[in-house]
Design an enzyme around this catalytic site. Structure first.
Site, PDB file in Angstrom:
ATOM      1  N   ALA A   1      -8.392   6.525   6.311  1.00 42.56           N
ATOM      2  CA  ALA A   1      -9.184   5.492   5.647  1.00 42.56           C
ATOM      3  C   ALA A   1      -8.663   4.106   5.979  1.00 42.56           C
ATOM      4  O   ALA A   1      -7.470   3.914   6.173  1.00 42.56           O
ATOM      5  CB  ALA A   1      -9.163   5.703   4.133  1.00 42.56           C
ATOM      6  N   CYS A   2      -9.577   3.147   6.065  1.00 45.15           N
ATOM      7  CA  CYS A   2      -9.146   1.746   6.095  1.00 45.15           C
ATOM      8  C   CYS A   2     -10.121   0.930   5.266  1.00 45.15           C
ATOM      9  O   CYS A   2     -11.045   1.470   4.660  1.00 45.15           O
ATOM     10  CB  CYS A   2      -9.020   1.200   7.514  1.00 45.15           C
ATOM     11  SG  CYS A   2     -10.563   0.728   8.294  1.00 45.15           S
ATOM     12  N   GLY A   3      -9.954  -0.373   5.225  1.00 44.25           N
ATOM     13  CA  GLY A   3     -10.687  -1.235   4.313  1.00 44.25           C
ATOM     14  C   GLY A   3     -12.191  -1.174   4.450  1.00 44.25           C
ATOM     15  O   GLY A   3     -12.917  -1.386   3.490  1.00 44.25           O
TER      16      GLY A   3
ATOM     17  N   ILE B   1     -12.245   3.143   2.692  1.00 41.83           N
ATOM     18  CA  ILE B   1     -11.327   3.372   1.571  1.00 41.83           C
ATOM     19  C   ILE B   1     -12.050   3.203   0.230  1.00 41.83           C
ATOM     20  O   ILE B   1     -11.656   3.799  -0.780  1.00 41.83           O
ATOM     21  CB  ILE B   1     -10.106   2.422   1.676  1.00 41.83           C
ATOM     22  CG1 ILE B   1      -8.888   3.043   0.996  1.00 41.83           C
ATOM     23  CG2 ILE B   1     -10.402   1.055   1.111  1.00 41.83           C
ATOM     24  CD1 ILE B   1      -7.588   2.379   1.361  1.00 41.83           C
TER      25      ILE B   1
END
Lengths: 97, 477
Positions: A9-11, A42
């Site tokens: 996950a990332c922003g 995320i």
């Protein structure tokens, strides 16, 4: 055995997560390990975790990661390149267990 | 020479969704990918580009139509630029013919600065190279009005180079603060969004003088669980669709349609941009390896993109709390022409205030509020530049009569506005540039002192990223 799904996950689910996921795909491929590696947002982590087996987290300090129903591993090595092999061993072990 | 130019021209005439895959394929071969893989990456890039193109054709009339209806109903509103988010801006920037040259530029400057000991940051974030492409393209356009194309382009590269230097210096001056928030050893955040701390530092010091500011207790983790759902793309999109539809005076049925369309647009752009990232990943990886091989065993911090901060609850809570104020300011600020949409959770502003306030929700919110007019100003200022670049490169099809494309998360919005005002002095517009020089000189001087003090405070709280709780013993206070 069904294919295990790993999420990164990332922003926004766009850049960092895809770069890390692609690296993980290549590394697992090199070792002949098959897994479904996905880059996710995320902000939707709870929903994504319901249909995944492992979170490779680039925010290992987040309390939220520990509240998920799936195990998580510190994915920072995928970004920095430091300690990638150890991380890979752990991931492979989890996939096979 | 003429023959070479003709070849380049013919190449660019192919349009970016053919030219970019070809560049990617050649670049892939250059960095040693197998031909099959390089071809795959090139095709993936073409797929991502085409997908963005298709979605854009759907998104722009949808938002533009609502925006036009709003203006007609409320003549005080001036929404002529539509915020389609950073994903669209990044894709357009890659269509700039010189965009890929930003890779070697960034790498070369970083290596020189590490070698000379001017930075301790090895920036491996190759994704955000696109920000330098926007600067290069926009500066070329700004100066291209009055100077030959070559001169304007040289200035474009100069500003991009300065930006690379500033990013590294900014990473050096914030790494203890990042470490105290994340406790991830050995990293820094080299994203250009943090450059806005330069003007935020004195303002934050003033905010911290408010007597009651330290007495408010908040629970960001709890708040995030309660209101976190509002941060999800499709929910945000539907809410914005509802608000736009009401402002536009649409019928109930049309409002419902607009809600679904907005939810779809805001959800799908990141998915398509994700394909882009996937295609570019091998290039980023190759560049990263190239740099790390040059500095084995040296002690430096690895510069990363901002998402390492994305686990901080106060960041998302601040973003969600600021969203209605972004809309409000967009309506009331007389200079604003931007209709906020895809960047309504303004991460580049929110992550920046989160770092410098060390995750303090109240201070983040106040500093964020002060930042909103700056970000709206930059989105409005850069809208013609982004739109012209899109039209010139054929990156997306901008239909006449709807207005301009922009993105609210211009990253370091204040710094960008000041730099462009200063460059605009070369066009004979002296006043804003002169003011910017004065502000920048003061803030630059203040920034270094303020950061040393804040780095010391952060290091004392965390024990220090390298075990030293007082990294700047010479800093006073």
């Amino acid at each position: 055995m069904p294919l295990k799904r790993i999420i990164v996950a990332c922003g926004s689910g766009v850049a960092t997560s895809n770069v890390a996921a692609e690296k993980l795909r290549v590394l697992l491929d090199e070792r002949g390990v098959h897994a479904d590696v996905r880059a996710v947002d995320i902000k939707s982590l709870e929903a994504e975790a319901r249909v995944a087996d492992l979170l490779v987290s680039i925010t290992p300090y987040a309390i939220r990661d520990k509240e998920l129903p799936i195990p998580s591993l510190n994915g920072i090595p995928l970004l920095t390149g430091v300690g990638v092999n150890d991380l890979l061993e752990q991931i492979i072990e989890m996939i096979r267990s | 020479m003429q023959a070479a130019l003709d070849v380049i021209r013919a190449f660019l005439d192919l349009g970016p969704n053919v030219a970019l895959p070809l560049i990617m394929f050649i670049l892939g071969l250059v960095i040693g990918m197998k031909p099959g893989k390089a071809l795959g990456a090139g095709l993936m890039l073409g797929v991502a580009f085409t997908g963005m193109f298709v979605l854009f054709d759907f998104a722009f009339p949808t938002l533009g139509g609502a925006g036009q209806a709003m203006i007609q109903r409320f003549p005080g509103l001036r929404f002529t630029a539509y915020d389609l988010g950073w994903t669209v801006a990044s894709v357009i920037s890659w269509a700039w013919p010189f965009a890929f040259l930003m890779f070697p530029l960034q790498i070369a400057i970083n290596i020189i600065m590490l070698w000379a000991g001017w930075t301790k940051c090895l920036n491996v974030d190759m994704w955000n190279v696109w920000h330098k492409a926007t600067l290069g393209a926009f500066v070329s356009a700004l100066l291209g009005q009055n100077y030959p194309a070559g001169v304007a382009l040289a200035f474009g590269f100069l500003v991009a180079a300065i930006w690379v230097v500033l990013e590294l210096i900014s990473a050096d001056h914030t790494r203890e603060q990042v470490y105290n928030l994340t406790r991830i050893p050995g990293i820094a955040v080299s994203h250009n969004m943090l450059l806005d701390i330069i003007w935020m530092a004195p303002i934050l010091d003033l905010i911290e003088r408010i007597p009651w500011i330290h007495n408010i207790k908040t629970s960001p983790a709890d708040l995030r669980r309660r209101i976190g759902i509002f941060g999800e793309n499709y929910i945000l999109g539907a809410i914005l669709g509802l608000i736009f539809g009401l402002l536009a005076g649409y019928s109930l049925r049309d409002i419902a349609v607009l809600m679904i369309k907005c939810a779809a647009i805001i959800t799908l752009f990141p998915l398509l941009a994700g394909l882009f990232a996937r295609a570019l990943a091998p290039v980023a990886e190759g560049a990263q390896e190239f740099m790390q091989k040059r500095f084995p065993g040296r002690s430096f911090y690895i510069g990363l993109d901002w998402p390492v901060l994305a686990g901080i609850d106060s960041l998302w809570v601040t973003g969600i709390l600021l969203a209605p104020f972004i809309l409000l300011f967009a309506i009331i600020l007389p200079y604003n022409q931007t209709l906020p949409f895809a960047s309504i959770i303004a991460v580049s502003l929110v992550a920046t205030v989160t770092v410098v306030t060390q995750g303090d929700l109240v201070k983040s919110f106040i500093l964020g509020l002060i930042g909103i007019p700056v970000y709206l100003g930059a989105a409005t200022y850069f809208a013609p530049y982004l739109t012209d670049l899109a039209v010139a490169t054929g990156a997306v099809n901008v239909p006449e009569g709807y207005g301009m494309i922009t993105w609210l998360e211009t990253n370091a919005a204040g710094m960008r506005l000041m730099v462009f005002s200063i460059l605009d002095m070369l066009n004979g517009n002296l006043l804003l540039g002169a003011i910017s020089i004065v502000i920048l000189a003061f803030c630059g001087w203040y920034y270094v002192r303020a950061m040393k003090r804040r780095e010391n405070v952060a290091a004392a709280a965390s024990g220090g990223i390298s075990g030293n709780p007082l990294p700047y013993p010479e800093a006073g206070d």
